[in-house]
Design a protein around this motif. Structure first.
Motif, short mmCIF file in Angstrom:
data_model
loop_
_atom_site.label_atom_id
_atom_site.label_comp_id
_atom_site.label_asym_id
_atom_site.label_seq_id
_atom_site.Cartn_x
_atom_site.Cartn_y
_atom_site.Cartn_z
N GLY A 58 0.81 -1.21 0.00
CA GLY A 58 0.00 0.00 0.00
C GLY A 58 0.84 1.25 0.00
O GLY A 58 0.53 2.24 -0.70
N LEU A 76 2.34 1.85 -3.51
CA LEU A 76 1.34 2.41 -4.42
C LEU A 76 1.07 3.88 -4.11
O LEU A 76 0.91 4.71 -5.02
N TRP A 112 -7.15 9.54 -1.91
CA TRP A 112 -7.42 9.38 -3.34
C TRP A 112 -8.43 10.41 -3.85
O TRP A 112 -8.34 10.84 -5.01
N ALA A 149 -6.22 1.54 -6.39
CA ALA A 149 -5.57 0.81 -5.30
C ALA A 149 -6.16 1.15 -3.94
O ALA A 149 -5.55 0.86 -2.91
N ARG A 150 -7.36 1.73 -3.92
CA ARG A 150 -7.87 2.29 -2.68
C ARG A 150 -8.00 1.26 -1.55
O ARG A 150 -7.82 1.59 -0.37
N ARG A 164 -5.98 -1.15 -1.02
CA ARG A 164 -4.63 -1.44 -0.51
C ARG A 164 -4.10 -0.31 0.33
O ARG A 164 -3.06 -0.47 0.99
#
Length: 399
Positions: free
Chosen positions: A210, A213, A279, A383-384, A386
């Motif tokens: 995480g 990313l 995000w 990737a939210r 993660r």
């Protein structure tokens, strides 16, 4: 809890002033190296080599120093690195025309730049109450916007009044003073990283998928800012006299918006978790950059420059909290240092690619800038799941 309460908390003002003082050289160095070497008659090719040596060394040195801080504590690392960085600045100041000493001095100054940013962000949870943490990181992010403007202005003022060499000596002294102020504070002397997770291994915080990313998404934000600098400079050259101050005005408006955006973010109360905020704010920053594609006349462009700056500092403020949540135990300072490195790497890449596109069209440069943060925001959106830290393992019941 607001900013007044934050600044009244013990040690906060000292830590903020010390880090601002010690981080000012980071906003000065690339420009002052170019000015000092050019004054010594150095050809542009060697100036590029010296500035590249500084940037690459800083990108490498930050995570290394961050790991040493996690293992040994803050004061010794801050003071030793400040002295060594000062030695690099001294080499530059004493022999700016040397083909060997100048790039070596630049590399030492970058490699040993005191890790004041990651150290401060590691200290915040120990210095402020949990409900003040978002406000503290937002104020930290807002202060960074001030440095974007203050660093080049300091170089211009000192170089104009004295000389570029004097600006190099000033950078060395400021770095040492800032390190002394922070290293001598009670929180820095008492701070100790928790025991390092055995699973961290050689990769340290980069063992967290995480976190990796997140850092890649933030590299997209750095790309956008680097390309935006080129866009504003090229736009001002194509509109001479259209806006007082030219590119400097556009950059200052973006930095001002970032400052206001960070202060607004820190003053709000958020119900969403940190991962969601991050995000969403990344996509919000992308939305702020997209109008730059219009490339209107100078005064509307000034308004769009302001709008484009609104999203960066709130995004970084949220990301600071998320980095601390995602980093494995005992690696948080190194994790913050990787954030600085990835953002700076993205910034340099965006600058380089957009510079190559300038002769094509300004629209290509604007698209390059907006595209960086758009891709970064979409990556964070994808990737939210993660980005949420793992729930702590349940404690076995005693029998």
């Amino acid at each position: 809890m607001g900013y007044a309460a934050l600044l009244r908390a013990p040690h906060v003002t000292r830590l903020l002033l010390g880090t601002l003082l010690g981080r000012l050289p980071a906003g000065m160095t690339a420009l002052v190296i170019a000015l000092a070497l050019r004054e010594a008659g150095t050809p542009y090719g060697r100036i590029g080599l010296a500035t590249a040596a500084y940037a690459i060394a800083a990108a490498v040195g930050g995570p290394v120093l961050g790991r040493i801080v996690d293992l040994t504590g803050q004061p010794r690392v801050l003071l030793a690195s400040a002295v060594l960085a000062g030695t690099g600045y001294a080499l530059l100041a004493l022999a700016p025309g040397s083909a060997l000493a100048a790039p070596l001095g630049a590399a030492v100054a970058g490699l040993c730049m005191p890790p004041l940013e990651p150290c401060l962000r590691s200290l915040w949870p120990d210095v402020v109450a949990p409900e003040q943490l978002d406000t503290a990181y937002a104020f930290d992010s807002a202060s960074q916007q001030v440095l974007y403007v203050a660093g080049p202005l300091a170089v211009a003022g000192i170089a104009g009044a004295l000389s570029p060499t004097a600006a190099l000596w000033t950078a060395a002294v400021l770095g040492l003073l800032g390190a002394l102020v922070v290293a001598g504070s009670a929180p820095a002397r008492a701070w100790q990283a928790p025991p390092r997770e055995a699973s961290a291994g050689l990769l340290g915080p980069l063992r967290s998928p995480g976190l990796v990313l997140l850092l890649l998404g933030l590299a997209g934000a750095g790309w956008a800012v680097g390309a935006q600098n080129v866009l504003f400079i090229a736009y001002a050259e194509q509109h001479p006299g259209g806006l007082p101050g030219g590119a400097g005005t556009l950059l200052a408006l973006a930095a001002l918006a970032g400052l206001l955006g960070a202060l607004a973010y820190g003053g709000a109360r958020w119900k969403a978790d940190t991962a969601t905020r991050t995000w969403v704010l990344a996509l919000g920053m992308a939305a702020c950059y997209l109008p730059l594609l219009l490339l209107p006349g100078p005064w509307p462009m000034a308004a769009l420059a302001f709008v484009s700056g609104l999203g960066l500092a709130p995004l970084l403020a949220a990301a600071f909290v998320l980095v601390a949540e995602l980093a494995p135990a005992g690696t948080v300072t190194e994790a913050f240092a990787w954030l600085v490195t990835l953002f700076a790497t993205g910034n340099a890449a965006g600058y380089a690619v957009s510079g190559a596109l300038v002769d094509t069209s300004l629209h290509a440069v604007a698209l390059c800038s907006a595209g960086g943060i758009t891709l970064g925001g979409l990556l964070l959106l994808a990737a939210r799941t993660r980005l949420r830290p793992a729930a702590p393992a349940p404690v076995p019941a005693l029998t």
